[in-house]
Design an enzyme around this catalytic site. Sequence first.
Site, short mmCIF file in Angstrom:
data_model
loop_
_atom_site.label_atom_id
_atom_site.label_comp_id
_atom_site.label_asym_id
_atom_site.label_seq_id
_atom_site.Cartn_x
_atom_site.Cartn_y
_atom_site.Cartn_z
N PRO A 36 54.53 -51.09 18.58
CA PRO A 36 55.57 -51.85 17.67
C PRO A 36 55.79 -51.18 16.27
O PRO A 36 54.54 -51.01 15.56
CB PRO A 36 55.01 -53.41 17.61
CG PRO A 36 53.55 -53.12 17.74
CD PRO A 36 53.36 -52.04 18.82
N THR A 38 58.44 -52.08 13.05
CA THR A 38 59.35 -52.58 12.42
C THR A 38 60.49 -51.81 12.01
O THR A 38 60.40 -50.82 11.29
CB THR A 38 59.27 -53.66 11.13
OG1 THR A 38 58.05 -54.37 11.41
CG2 THR A 38 59.99 -54.14 10.56
N TYR A 197 48.38 -60.54 8.75
CA TYR A 197 49.28 -61.51 9.04
C TYR A 197 48.69 -62.67 9.63
O TYR A 197 47.64 -62.88 9.75
CB TYR A 197 50.32 -61.09 10.39
CG TYR A 197 51.16 -59.76 9.81
CD1 TYR A 197 51.90 -59.75 8.45
CD2 TYR A 197 50.98 -58.58 10.38
CE1 TYR A 197 52.56 -58.72 8.13
CE2 TYR A 197 51.70 -57.63 9.81
CZ TYR A 197 52.43 -57.61 8.65
OH TYR A 197 53.21 -56.42 8.10
#
Length: 388
Positions: A36, A38, A197
């Site tokens: 992943p 962004t 996070y």
Amino acid sequence: MTETTESTEPAALTAALFEPITIRSLELRNRIAMSPMTRHGSPGGVPTDEVVAYYRRRAEGGTGLIVTEGTAIEHPSAVDADTVPVMYGEAALEGWRKVVDAVHGAGGKIVPQLWHVGPLFGAMGPVGDVHPMRPSGHWGSVGNTMYSDEYVEQMRPVTAAMTERDIADVIAAYAAAARNAIDVGFDGIALHGGHGYLLDAFLWEPSNQRDDEWGGDLQRRTRFPAEVVKAIRKEIGDDYPIIFRFSQHKQQDFASKIAQTPEELGVILNALVDAGVDVLDASIRRFYAPAFEGSDLSLAGWAKKLTGATVMAVGSVGLDSALNERVIVGLPTMTDNLPDLMRRKHEGEFDLVAIGRLHMADPAISRRLRDGDPMPEFDRALHEGRLY
């Protein structure tokens, strides 16, 4: 004239990456995943046709599993940029349905990485009066970080700790996002539980100084991410795999750790597996870096040894430099790391390998690995600056 055909036999070095694997209902054609990343290509949180084409290219290039960029759950402080995709709302879900159909049409499989940034709310953009979700109100200790001094100083003040209602609402939002993802056709669920996070913030003692059932010792710090996993498993049933990304390092401090010893790491990871995680995504800046003193085992290798679960390795595969290397102290170096990657694969340290930046450089990176072709050069300004 002799007609030439494209070889389908993998190169000897990387052949083990092209064996199929099944995880619950997820059948993968090979062991290569897109990590992943962004991309800021979804205005208003809605994946565009450009996003559809971006993911389709990687499936066409031979990648077995695509893990999408971080995708916001429906919560006011989940993400702090309106170009990050979301997993709720009719328009966004229709956009994701197009992505899923395109990837499946190209022979690939895809899972969304569900995301709540937690204490790092405000790092991508202004947030107005919306309050961040912090387990105990603490941002975490500051060390080797890529963040500016100005941003760090803004984040230092202690804010309100998450209430029981906050905790329940976020758990419910994760479960609802997972339901939405399965309903539009995704092949499983991934969770971002690393890098500082929200899920990771509960695991990390400097950002979780609670003294109740959600913090105080390692077992209780692990409860929140485990409860999120349980809620998702209850919502989506037993057919679909759950992938959990974890890390030692934090964006507040790249030298920080959630576990000081293998035994502590085992407490965390086994609780997650018991809750319903199928794949542990061991996020580290370099996949080959020893995780603990006295052993050559990588973070992925320890995850495998401690849990026996399916494990995904990631970190500078095919590259000689780590992301954000300028602020990370003490990284090992290896100019040609594919032989070491395959040694570790053959020794059973991991089952899947995730590749990030080289998927930006070449959507057909899996084909390069299969054919034994040279790795592409990654140009950060070029490849991060476009959605292709």
